[in-house]
Design a protein around this motif. Structure first.
Motif, PDB file in Angstrom:
ATOM      1  N   ALA A  53       0.819  -1.215   0.000  1.00  0.00           N
ATOM      2  CA  ALA A  53       0.000   0.000   0.000  1.00  0.00           C
ATOM      3  C   ALA A  53       0.854   1.266   0.000  1.00  0.00           C
ATOM      4  N   PHE A  54       2.150   1.147   0.288  1.00  0.00           N
ATOM      5  CA  PHE A  54       3.048   2.302   0.395  1.00  0.00           C
ATOM      6  C   PHE A  54       3.810   2.537  -0.907  1.00  0.00           C
ATOM      7  N   ALA A  55       4.020   3.815  -1.234  1.00  0.00           N
ATOM      8  CA  ALA A  55       4.898   4.187  -2.343  1.00  0.00           C
ATOM      9  C   ALA A  55       6.333   3.802  -1.974  1.00  0.00           C
ATOM     10  N   PRO A  56       7.187   3.534  -2.957  1.00  0.00           N
ATOM     11  CA  PRO A  56       8.570   3.145  -2.669  1.00  0.00           C
ATOM     12  C   PRO A  56       9.344   4.168  -1.837  1.00  0.00           C
ATOM     13  N   ASP A  57       8.986   5.458  -1.943  1.00  0.00           N
ATOM     14  CA  ASP A  57       9.691   6.514  -1.212  1.00  0.00           C
ATOM     15  C   ASP A  57       8.896   7.023  -0.007  1.00  0.00           C
ATOM     16  N   ALA A  58       7.935   6.258   0.448  1.00  0.00           N
ATOM     17  CA  ALA A  58       7.077   6.683   1.565  1.00  0.00           C
ATOM     18  C   ALA A  58       7.877   6.862   2.852  1.00  0.00           C
ATOM     19  N   VAL A  59       7.281   7.635   3.766  1.00  0.00           N
ATOM     20  CA  VAL A  59       7.888   7.889   5.068  1.00  0.00           C
ATOM     21  C   VAL A  59       6.855   7.586   6.145  1.00  0.00           C
ATOM     22  N   VAL A  60       7.261   6.805   7.158  1.00  0.00           N
ATOM     23  CA  VAL A  60       6.401   6.486   8.297  1.00  0.00           C
ATOM     24  C   VAL A  60       7.053   7.046   9.553  1.00  0.00           C
ATOM     25  N   GLY A  61       6.269   7.745  10.363  1.00  0.00           N
ATOM     26  CA  GLY A  61       6.721   8.231  11.659  1.00  0.00           C
ATOM     27  C   GLY A  61       5.926   7.544  12.750  1.00  0.00           C
ATOM     28  N   ASP A  62       6.617   6.866  13.645  1.00  0.00           N
ATOM     29  CA  ASP A  62       5.957   6.138  14.732  1.00  0.00           C
ATOM     30  C   ASP A  62       6.913   6.063  15.912  1.00  0.00           C
ATOM     31  N   GLU A  63       6.416   6.376  17.094  1.00  0.00           N
ATOM     32  CA  GLU A  63       7.199   6.306  18.331  1.00  0.00           C
ATOM     33  C   GLU A  63       8.527   7.067  18.198  1.00  0.00           C
ATOM     34  N   ALA A  64       8.443   8.297  17.675  1.00  0.00           N
ATOM     35  CA  ALA A  64       9.587   9.204  17.538  1.00  0.00           C
ATOM     36  C   ALA A  64      10.685   8.666  16.621  1.00  0.00           C
ATOM     37  N   ARG A  65      10.340   7.746  15.726  1.00  0.00           N
ATOM     38  CA  ARG A  65      11.306   7.226  14.750  1.00  0.00           C
ATOM     39  C   ARG A  65      10.731   7.385  13.356  1.00  0.00           C
ATOM     40  N   ARG A  66      11.629   7.641  12.389  1.00  0.00           N
ATOM     41  CA  ARG A  66      11.224   7.755  10.980  1.00  0.00           C
ATOM     42  C   ARG A  66      11.728   6.532  10.225  1.00  0.00           C
TER      43      ARG A  66
END
Length: 108
Positions: free
Chosen positions: A27-40
């Motif tokens: 579901a994510f683009a190849p260059d996507a960015v996820v931010g969770d629990e203060a981490r990227r």
């Protein structure tokens, strides 16, 4: 009743419901960015590691409770249950989309 979600988010949530890491990642683009629990986590390799660590290892499944559009951003609130300490929790997912893919996800 689950809220109506844009297709990429719906695919992500459906894949999460059966803990299908490959389909979640798709579901994510190849260059996507996820931010969770203060981490990227940037790009498919890092996002796959995040899915394995945060979701699969903890059997963390989200049940969406509401969603709304804020410009080009979809805000989804969901109840997350799993084997992690403090389960269940209610979290807000801030999705950014481009075409048919998730390009950004911030979880708070």
């Amino acid at each position: 009743m689950q809220p109506d979600l844009p297709d990429p988010i719906r695919r992500y949530v459906e894949a999460n419901s059966i803990l299908d890491a490959d389909a979640m990642l798709a579901a994510f683009a190849p260059d996507a960015v996820v931010g969770d629990e203060a981490r990227r986590h940037v790009g498919h390799d890092e996002i796959r590691a995040w899915i394995d660590e945060a979701t699969i290892a903890n059997q963390a499944v989200v049940t969406p409770t509401e969603s709304r559009q804020d410009g080009d951003v979809t805000l989804m609130t969901g109840r997350v249950e799993g084997t992690f300490p403090g389960s269940p929790v209610t979290l807000t997912f801030r999705f950014t989309l481009r075409g048919d893919a998730i390009t950004g996800l911030e979880i708070a």
